[in-house]
Design a protein around this motif. Structure first.
Motif, PDB file in Angstrom:
ATOM      1  N   GLU A  34       0.772  -1.172  -0.025  1.00  0.00           N
ATOM      2  CA  GLU A  34       0.089  -0.093  -0.087  1.00  0.00           C
ATOM      3  C   GLU A  34       0.897   1.173  -0.131  1.00  0.00           C
ATOM      4  N   GLU A  35       2.191   1.144  -0.306  1.00  0.00           N
ATOM      5  CA  GLU A  35       2.814   2.363  -0.513  1.00  0.00           C
ATOM      6  C   GLU A  35       2.185   3.075  -1.632  1.00  0.00           C
ATOM      7  N   VAL A  36       2.553   4.387  -1.721  1.00  0.00           N
ATOM      8  CA  VAL A  36       1.866   5.127  -2.802  1.00  0.00           C
ATOM      9  C   VAL A  36       3.109   5.196  -4.078  1.00  0.00           C
ATOM     10  N   LEU A  37       2.322   4.557  -5.292  1.00  0.00           N
ATOM     11  CA  LEU A  37       3.629   4.544  -6.151  1.00  0.00           C
ATOM     12  C   LEU A  37       3.439   5.562  -7.133  1.00  0.00           C
ATOM     13  N   ALA A  38       2.119   6.041  -7.514  1.00  0.00           N
ATOM     14  CA  ALA A  38       1.996   7.514  -8.387  1.00  0.00           C
ATOM     15  C   ALA A  38       0.912   8.101  -7.915  1.00  0.00           C
ATOM     16  N   GLU A  39       1.108   9.375  -8.227  1.00  0.00           N
ATOM     17  CA  GLU A  39      -0.012  10.424  -7.852  1.00  0.00           C
ATOM     18  C   GLU A  39      -0.568  11.135  -9.145  1.00  0.00           C
ATOM     19  N   PRO A  40      -1.698  11.276  -9.039  1.00  0.00           N
ATOM     20  CA  PRO A  40      -2.464  12.137 -10.289  1.00  0.00           C
ATOM     21  C   PRO A  40      -2.166  13.595 -10.304  1.00  0.00           C
ATOM     22  N   THR A  41      -2.057  14.074 -11.446  1.00  0.00           N
ATOM     23  CA  THR A  41      -1.505  15.517 -11.679  1.00  0.00           C
ATOM     24  C   THR A  41      -2.425  16.101 -12.683  1.00  0.00           C
ATOM     25  N   GLY A  42      -3.338  15.450 -13.239  1.00  0.00           N
ATOM     26  CA  GLY A  42      -4.025  15.980 -14.234  1.00  0.00           C
ATOM     27  C   GLY A  42      -3.704  15.581 -15.691  1.00  0.00           C
ATOM     28  N   GLY A  43      -2.545  15.094 -15.727  1.00  0.00           N
ATOM     29  CA  GLY A  43      -1.788  14.900 -16.870  1.00  0.00           C
ATOM     30  C   GLY A  43      -1.117  13.470 -16.396  1.00  0.00           C
ATOM     31  N   LYS A  44       0.046  13.418 -16.817  1.00  0.00           N
ATOM     32  CA  LYS A  44       0.875  12.102 -16.517  1.00  0.00           C
ATOM     33  C   LYS A  44       1.099  12.084 -14.920  1.00  0.00           C
ATOM     34  N   ALA A  45       1.121  10.743 -14.581  1.00  0.00           N
ATOM     35  CA  ALA A  45       1.390  10.756 -13.392  1.00  0.00           C
ATOM     36  C   ALA A  45       2.633  11.372 -12.499  1.00  0.00           C
ATOM     37  N   LYS A  46       2.692  11.577 -11.272  1.00  0.00           N
ATOM     38  CA  LYS A  46       3.937  11.777 -10.775  1.00  0.00           C
ATOM     39  C   LYS A  46       4.308  10.347 -10.063  1.00  0.00           C
ATOM     40  N   ILE A  47       5.303   9.864 -10.693  1.00  0.00           N
ATOM     41  CA  ILE A  47       5.849   8.522 -10.262  1.00  0.00           C
ATOM     42  C   ILE A  47       6.649   8.698  -8.984  1.00  0.00           C
ATOM     43  N   LYS A  48       6.273   8.138  -7.885  1.00  0.00           N
ATOM     44  CA  LYS A  48       6.955   8.029  -6.774  1.00  0.00           C
ATOM     45  C   LYS A  48       7.964   6.959  -6.352  1.00  0.00           C
ATOM     46  N   THR A  49       8.226   6.149  -7.441  1.00  0.00           N
ATOM     47  CA  THR A  49       8.791   4.833  -7.156  1.00  0.00           C
ATOM     48  C   THR A  49       9.632   4.620  -8.427  1.00  0.00           C
ATOM     49  N   ASP A  50      10.338   3.399  -8.513  1.00  0.00           N
ATOM     50  CA  ASP A  50      10.986   3.060  -9.820  1.00  0.00           C
ATOM     51  C   ASP A  50      10.311   2.597 -11.058  1.00  0.00           C
ATOM     52  N   VAL A  51      10.489   3.215 -12.088  1.00  0.00           N
ATOM     53  CA  VAL A  51      10.046   2.771 -13.480  1.00  0.00           C
ATOM     54  C   VAL A  51      10.961   1.735 -14.323  1.00  0.00           C
ATOM     55  N   ILE A  52      10.181   0.589 -14.421  1.00  0.00           N
ATOM     56  CA  ILE A  52      11.065  -0.474 -15.054  1.00  0.00           C
ATOM     57  C   ILE A  52      11.167  -0.260 -16.674  1.00  0.00           C
ATOM     58  N   SER A  53       9.918  -0.143 -17.032  1.00  0.00           N
ATOM     59  CA  SER A  53       9.622  -0.139 -18.423  1.00  0.00           C
ATOM     60  C   SER A  53       8.486   0.418 -18.851  1.00  0.00           C
ATOM     61  N   LYS A  54       8.243   0.786 -20.039  1.00  0.00           N
ATOM     62  CA  LYS A  54       6.906   1.080 -20.648  1.00  0.00           C
ATOM     63  C   LYS A  54       6.307  -0.136 -20.978  1.00  0.00           C
ATOM     64  N   VAL A  55       4.760  -0.171 -21.113  1.00  0.00           N
ATOM     65  CA  VAL A  55       4.203  -1.400 -21.456  1.00  0.00           C
ATOM     66  C   VAL A  55       3.595  -1.288 -22.686  1.00  0.00           C
TER      67      VAL A  55
END
Ligand SMILES: [Zn+2]
Length: 55
Positions: A34-55
């Motif tokens: 339940e750690e927050v991983l991403a927060e909404p911004t109205g556009g692209k999310a503010k990612i709060k953790t490590d991005v591995i890749s795009k899907v």
């Protein structure tokens, strides 16, 4: 090509990997700890953790 809409991220706390929407309307939490991983911004999310890749 269409722009990617999802990201594979890894939780910094528990190392769980999950796929998150790139433009969420609400906070995205780790499904395991339940750690927050991403927060909404109205556009692209503010990612709060490590991005591995795009899907
Ligand atoms: Zn986690």
């Amino acid at each position: 090509m269409m722009a990617s809409k999802f990201l594979r991220v890894k939780c910094r706390k528990c190392k769980n990997e999950q796929v998150v929407f790139e433009r969420p309307s609400s906070s995205i939490k780790c499904l395991v700890c339940e750690e927050v991983l991403a927060e909404p911004t109205g556009g692209k999310a503010k990612i709060k953790t490590d991005v591995i890749s795009k899907v």
